[in-house]
Motif scaffolding. Structure first.
Motif, PDB file in Angstrom:
ATOM      1  N   VAL A  34       6.170 -13.959  -0.242  1.00  0.00           N
ATOM      2  CA  VAL A  34       4.722 -13.807  -0.042  1.00  0.00           C
ATOM      3  C   VAL A  34       4.443 -13.111   1.272  1.00  0.00           C
ATOM      4  N   SER A  35       5.198 -13.440   2.284  1.00  0.00           N
ATOM      5  CA  SER A  35       4.994 -12.813   3.599  1.00  0.00           C
ATOM      6  C   SER A  35       5.285 -11.311   3.534  1.00  0.00           C
ATOM      7  N   LYS A  36       6.362 -10.909   2.797  1.00  0.00           N
ATOM      8  CA  LYS A  36       6.704  -9.485   2.693  1.00  0.00           C
ATOM      9  C   LYS A  36       5.631  -8.729   1.914  1.00  0.00           C
ATOM     10  N   ASP A  37       5.103  -9.291   0.816  1.00  0.00           N
ATOM     11  CA  ASP A  37       4.075  -8.639   0.020  1.00  0.00           C
ATOM     12  C   ASP A  37       2.819  -8.382   0.835  1.00  0.00           C
ATOM     13  N   GLU A  38       2.433  -9.354   1.644  1.00  0.00           N
ATOM     14  CA  GLU A  38       1.248  -9.163   2.476  1.00  0.00           C
ATOM     15  C   GLU A  38       1.465  -8.040   3.492  1.00  0.00           C
ATOM     16  N   PHE A  39       2.699  -7.945   3.992  1.00  0.00           N
ATOM     17  CA  PHE A  39       2.991  -6.888   4.952  1.00  0.00           C
ATOM     18  C   PHE A  39       2.897  -5.510   4.294  1.00  0.00           C
ATOM     19  N   GLN A  40       3.459  -5.340   3.080  1.00  0.00           N
ATOM     20  CA  GLN A  40       3.414  -4.062   2.364  1.00  0.00           C
ATOM     21  C   GLN A  40       1.991  -3.687   1.976  1.00  0.00           C
ATOM     22  N   ARG A  41       1.183  -4.650   1.595  1.00  0.00           N
ATOM     23  CA  ARG A  41      -0.200  -4.377   1.232  1.00  0.00           C
ATOM     24  C   ARG A  41      -0.967  -3.802   2.419  1.00  0.00           C
ATOM     25  N   ASP A  42      -0.699  -4.384   3.570  1.00  0.00           N
ATOM     26  CA  ASP A  42      -1.356  -3.863   4.775  1.00  0.00           C
ATOM     27  C   ASP A  42      -0.929  -2.422   5.038  1.00  0.00           C
ATOM     28  N   ARG A  43       0.336  -2.066   4.796  1.00  0.00           N
ATOM     29  CA  ARG A  43       0.833  -0.693   5.005  1.00  0.00           C
ATOM     30  C   ARG A  43       0.139   0.278   4.062  1.00  0.00           C
ATOM     31  N   VAL A  44      -0.040  -0.074   2.819  1.00  0.00           N
ATOM     32  CA  VAL A  44      -0.659   0.806   1.817  1.00  0.00           C
ATOM     33  C   VAL A  44      -2.099   1.099   2.180  1.00  0.00           C
ATOM     34  N   GLU A  45      -2.813   0.063   2.592  1.00  0.00           N
ATOM     35  CA  GLU A  45      -4.218   0.266   2.960  1.00  0.00           C
ATOM     36  C   GLU A  45      -4.340   1.237   4.128  1.00  0.00           C
ATOM     37  N   GLU A  46      -3.392   1.153   5.078  1.00  0.00           N
ATOM     38  CA  GLU A  46      -3.427   2.087   6.211  1.00  0.00           C
ATOM     39  C   GLU A  46      -3.156   3.537   5.753  1.00  0.00           C
ATOM     40  N   ASP A  47      -2.231   3.722   4.769  1.00  0.00           N
ATOM     41  CA  ASP A  47      -1.908   5.079   4.272  1.00  0.00           C
ATOM     42  C   ASP A  47      -3.105   5.689   3.551  1.00  0.00           C
ATOM     43  N   GLU A  48      -3.879   4.903   2.794  1.00  0.00           N
ATOM     44  CA  GLU A  48      -5.031   5.417   2.075  1.00  0.00           C
ATOM     45  C   GLU A  48      -6.097   5.910   3.036  1.00  0.00           C
ATOM     46  N   ASP A  49      -6.175   5.220   4.142  1.00  0.00           N
ATOM     47  CA  ASP A  49      -7.165   5.656   5.133  1.00  0.00           C
ATOM     48  C   ASP A  49      -6.752   7.001   5.749  1.00  0.00           C
ATOM     49  N   ASP A  50      -5.430   7.262   5.900  1.00  0.00           N
ATOM     50  CA  ASP A  50      -4.958   8.504   6.531  1.00  0.00           C
ATOM     51  C   ASP A  50      -4.965   9.675   5.539  1.00  0.00           C
ATOM     52  N   PHE A  51      -4.655   9.434   4.227  1.00  0.00           N
ATOM     53  CA  PHE A  51      -4.564  10.527   3.243  1.00  0.00           C
ATOM     54  C   PHE A  51      -5.426  10.208   2.035  1.00  0.00           C
ATOM     55  N   PRO A  52      -6.716  10.346   2.133  1.00  0.00           N
ATOM     56  CA  PRO A  52      -7.582   9.984   1.002  1.00  0.00           C
ATOM     57  C   PRO A  52      -7.527  10.994  -0.151  1.00  0.00           C
ATOM     58  N   ALA A  53      -7.184  12.245   0.077  1.00  0.00           N
ATOM     59  CA  ALA A  53      -7.225  13.270  -0.980  1.00  0.00           C
ATOM     60  C   ALA A  53      -6.021  13.236  -1.888  1.00  0.00           C
ATOM     61  N   THR A  54      -4.981  12.786  -1.445  1.00  0.00           N
ATOM     62  CA  THR A  54      -3.740  12.857  -2.228  1.00  0.00           C
ATOM     63  C   THR A  54      -3.415  11.588  -2.959  1.00  0.00           C
ATOM     64  N   THR A  55      -3.951  10.472  -2.484  1.00  0.00           N
ATOM     65  CA  THR A  55      -3.591   9.182  -3.127  1.00  0.00           C
ATOM     66  C   THR A  55      -4.842   8.376  -3.349  1.00  0.00           C
ATOM     67  N   ARG A  56      -4.831   7.581  -4.471  1.00  0.00           N
ATOM     68  CA  ARG A  56      -5.924   6.646  -4.713  1.00  0.00           C
ATOM     69  C   ARG A  56      -5.376   5.416  -5.418  1.00  0.00           C
ATOM     70  N   SER A  57      -6.069   4.369  -5.253  1.00  0.00           N
ATOM     71  CA  SER A  57      -5.584   3.088  -5.792  1.00  0.00           C
ATOM     72  C   SER A  57      -6.309   2.748  -7.076  1.00  0.00           C
ATOM     73  N   ASP A  58      -5.562   2.354  -8.073  1.00  0.00           N
ATOM     74  CA  ASP A  58      -6.137   1.922  -9.338  1.00  0.00           C
ATOM     75  C   ASP A  58      -5.432   0.663  -9.786  1.00  0.00           C
ATOM     76  N   GLY A  59      -5.991  -0.438  -9.439  1.00  0.00           N
ATOM     77  CA  GLY A  59      -5.296  -1.701  -9.738  1.00  0.00           C
ATOM     78  C   GLY A  59      -4.064  -1.844  -8.911  1.00  0.00           C
ATOM     79  N   GLU A  60      -2.930  -2.046  -9.617  1.00  0.00           N
ATOM     80  CA  GLU A  60      -1.671  -2.259  -8.924  1.00  0.00           C
ATOM     81  C   GLU A  60      -0.864  -0.982  -8.864  1.00  0.00           C
ATOM     82  N   TYR A  61      -1.467   0.215  -9.255  1.00  0.00           N
ATOM     83  CA  TYR A  61      -0.701   1.479  -9.283  1.00  0.00           C
ATOM     84  C   TYR A  61      -1.266   2.444  -8.262  1.00  0.00           C
TER      85      TYR A  61
END
Length: 595
Positions: A187-214
């Motif tokens: 659970v601790s590792k999953d929370e850490f990875q989720r935080d990393r993904v959210e930071e990447d979306e903020d840096d590259f909004p044109a190339t990546t988008r989130s749709d559910g778990e994909y």
């Protein structure tokens, strides 16, 4: 007897700092032997030891005896509210307090000292340490349990099963604990990875988008952001299987515990029956022991206070009579030796005859006059034809009558004796009977006496103690003694001399525990008859005759067998009259006649 104690019988008996009982000291009456009876002693209770001294002032000279109270048995007397006995093996102390309250205080203090002395008491546990006591108790319980279940094979098997279940359960708990730890790490590792993904979306909004778990890449493909947990769980642990095993193990434990409880209940019933049988055996043994001790006390402590007089005396009537008779015989022999050695001469009274005729002005004067008139009215009446009076002794001129009277089981028989003595006058007989200077010359039953108060020339108050005749208790008497001359109303009748002794109370001679206070009302009444001499001769002692009437009403103050008291009275009164009149004849022989 007065008792002064250095501490009370309340909670103050315990020192608040040390928790130990404090010292208690005071006066108690202690039974010494059948000769001296009860004697006041200074008794001290200290450090689980009871000691006694002759008096408080003589403590510095050392105690006369002591008892260790660790194994002492304290027994309050069944009938005497002031007495209690302390026995250690064959040693017995008989003690009497001033009153029931003081007895209770002493008993409670002694029991407190005794309780604090034994190992296992509260103070003892504090002294030896509670952990030691608990460890000893646990060891004893463990040893008892093991011994009790040696034959319980089924219970032993169930206990072995319990051991097995315990090991399995411990392993399962360890496994489940590892599983829960792994889950927490994941659970601790999953929370850490989720935080990393959210930071990447903020840096590259044109190339990546989130749709559910994909995550949608530029080429249109989808990539899972988190991989699901394996159905086998983390680290290959089958959680469902472990849960089923855990449930089965706990069910087995509960089942085995039920069997153990059932077996233990059965064993408890068996042991309870054994315990009941052992308790019954112990009760019978204790009863037999108490009975044996009681019989032993009767034999080994012969001569103690329980063998003296009283309605609950252990000595039977025949033995009582034999003991009294033997003691009186010894006293007679001693008196014969003393009489043969006496050479003491006494002078006649120097009191004027007018003083003997006076009524007196002291505080007891009216009581004396009442007693004198009663004796003159009733004591001189002839009892020869009275059916209530029994003639018990007739020896020559002497006759002794008795009227049987009992009150509350105590013999109060009035006695009356008549006698005629030649050669003496009524004045002389009454003088020697009343004069305390010669009392010990003829009275053999008195141990000691003293004049408490002189009321007038012809009236005194006397306190005297009588020699003890075991097993009867020692007696003392406090009485007023008055001598009077009663002038005849008819010139042809002789004058009458009278000595009356009757019990009174006085502050200087209160009753004590040492003696039983008897009550008396005694009178010696004498008249002188003179026969005319031949010719012109002077009157000599050959011409005079004294008629004596002696009456005695005695309350012994305590119980004794009626047959014994009556037998003693029948024996002693005639001896007393003979001894006294012979003494008067001896003392007046060759002396001027005192009319």
């Amino acid at each position: 007897m007065s008792e002064k104690s250095s501490s009370s019988g309340s909670d103050e008996d315990v020192d608040p700092e040390s928790g130990q009982p404090v010292e208690l000291g005071g006066i108690l009456s202690k039974w010494t032997n059948y000769i001296h009876g009860w004697q006041d002693r200074w008794v001290v209770l200290k450090n689980n030891t009871l000691s006694y001294y002759k008096s408080q002032d003589e403590r510095e000279y050392g105690c006369r005896g002591s008892l260790c109270l660790s194994k002492a048995v304290i027994t309050p007397h069944e009938f005497d509210e002031c007495r209690f006995d302390i026995s250690v093996n064959d040693s017995v102390w008989y003690l009497r307090a001033e009153d029931p309250e003081h007895r209770l205080q002493w008993i409670e203090s002694i029991e407190l000292h005794k309780a604090e002395s034994g190992y296992g008491s509260e103070t003892s546990l504090r002294r030896h340490g509670s952990m030691l006591s608990l460890t000893s108790a646990a060891s004893a319980l463990s040893a008892t349990s093991t011994s009790s279940f040696k034959k319980g094979h089924r219970l032993r098997e169930k206990l072995a099963e319990m051991e097995t279940f315990r090991d399995i359960l411990c392993r399962q708990v360890d496994t489940l604990q590892k599983y829960f730890d792994s889950c927490a790490d994941a659970v601790s590792k999953d929370e850490f990875q989720r935080d990393r993904v959210e930071e990447d979306e903020d840096d590259f909004p044109a190339t990546t988008r989130s749709d559910g778990e994909y995550n949608h890449n530029n080429n249109g493909s989808k990539e899972k952001l988190f991989s699901p947990a394996s159905p086998k769980g983390i680290n290959g642990i089958d959680f469902k299987g472990e849960a089923i095993t855990f449930k089965a193990t706990t069910a087995g434990i509960l089942s085995t515990l039920s069997h153990c409880i059932e077996l233990m209940v059965k064993r408890e019933d068996s042991w309870q029956k054994r315990l009941d049988k052992e308790l019954e055996k112990r009760r019978r043994v204790e009863d037999a022991y108490k009975s044996a001790v009681h019989e032993l006390k009767k034999k080994s402590h012969y001569g103690g206070p329980d063998y003296e007089e009283g309605p609950n005396s252990l000595i039977n009537e025949d033995e009582f009579f034999d003991a009294v008779e033997a003691a009186l015989d010894r006293q007679d022999k001693i008196e014969e030796q003393c009489q043969s050695e006496k050479t003491r001469n006494t002078s006649s009274s120097s009191v004027s005859l007018d003083a003997y005729s006076a009524i007196g002005t002291h505080r007891f004067a009216n009581k004396v006059e009442e007693m004198v008139q009663n004796h003159m009215t009733y004591s001189l009446q002839d009892v020869g034809g009275d059916a209530n009076w029994q003639l018990v002794i007739e020896e020559g001129e002497m006759k002794v009558y008795r009227r049987e009277v009992e009150e509350n089981g105590i013999v109060l028989d009035p006695l009356k004796a008549t006698h005629s003595v030649k050669g003496v006058t009524g004045h002389e007989v009454c003088h020697y009977f009343w004069d305390t200077d010669v009392r010990m010359d003829w009275e053999t039953t008195i141990e000691n006496f003293n004049v408490v108060e002189k009321l007038s020339e012809n009236a005194i108050i006397v306190y005297q103690t009588h020699k003890r005749v075991w097993p009867a208790s020692q007696r003392d008497v406090l009485y007023l003694s008055a001598i009077r001359k009663i002038m005849a109303t008819n010139e042809n009748d002789p004058d009458t001399w009278l000595v009356c002794n009757f019990s009174v109370d006085h502050n200087n001679a209160p009753p004590t525990n040492r003696c039983v206070r008897a009550k008396i009302n005694v009178a010696m009444i004498c008249q002188t008859l003179v026969s005319p001499p031949e010719g012109d001769k002077e009157i000599s002692r050959d011409n005079i005759l004294c008629k004596i009437t002696y009456v005695a009403n005695v309350n012994p103050g305590g119980w004794a067998p009626a047959s014994v008291l009556r037998a003693v009275a029948k024996r002693e009164y005639p001896k007393f009259l003979k001894r006294f009149t012979s003494y008067v004849q001896e003392k007046t022989a060759g002396k001027p006649i005192l009319f």
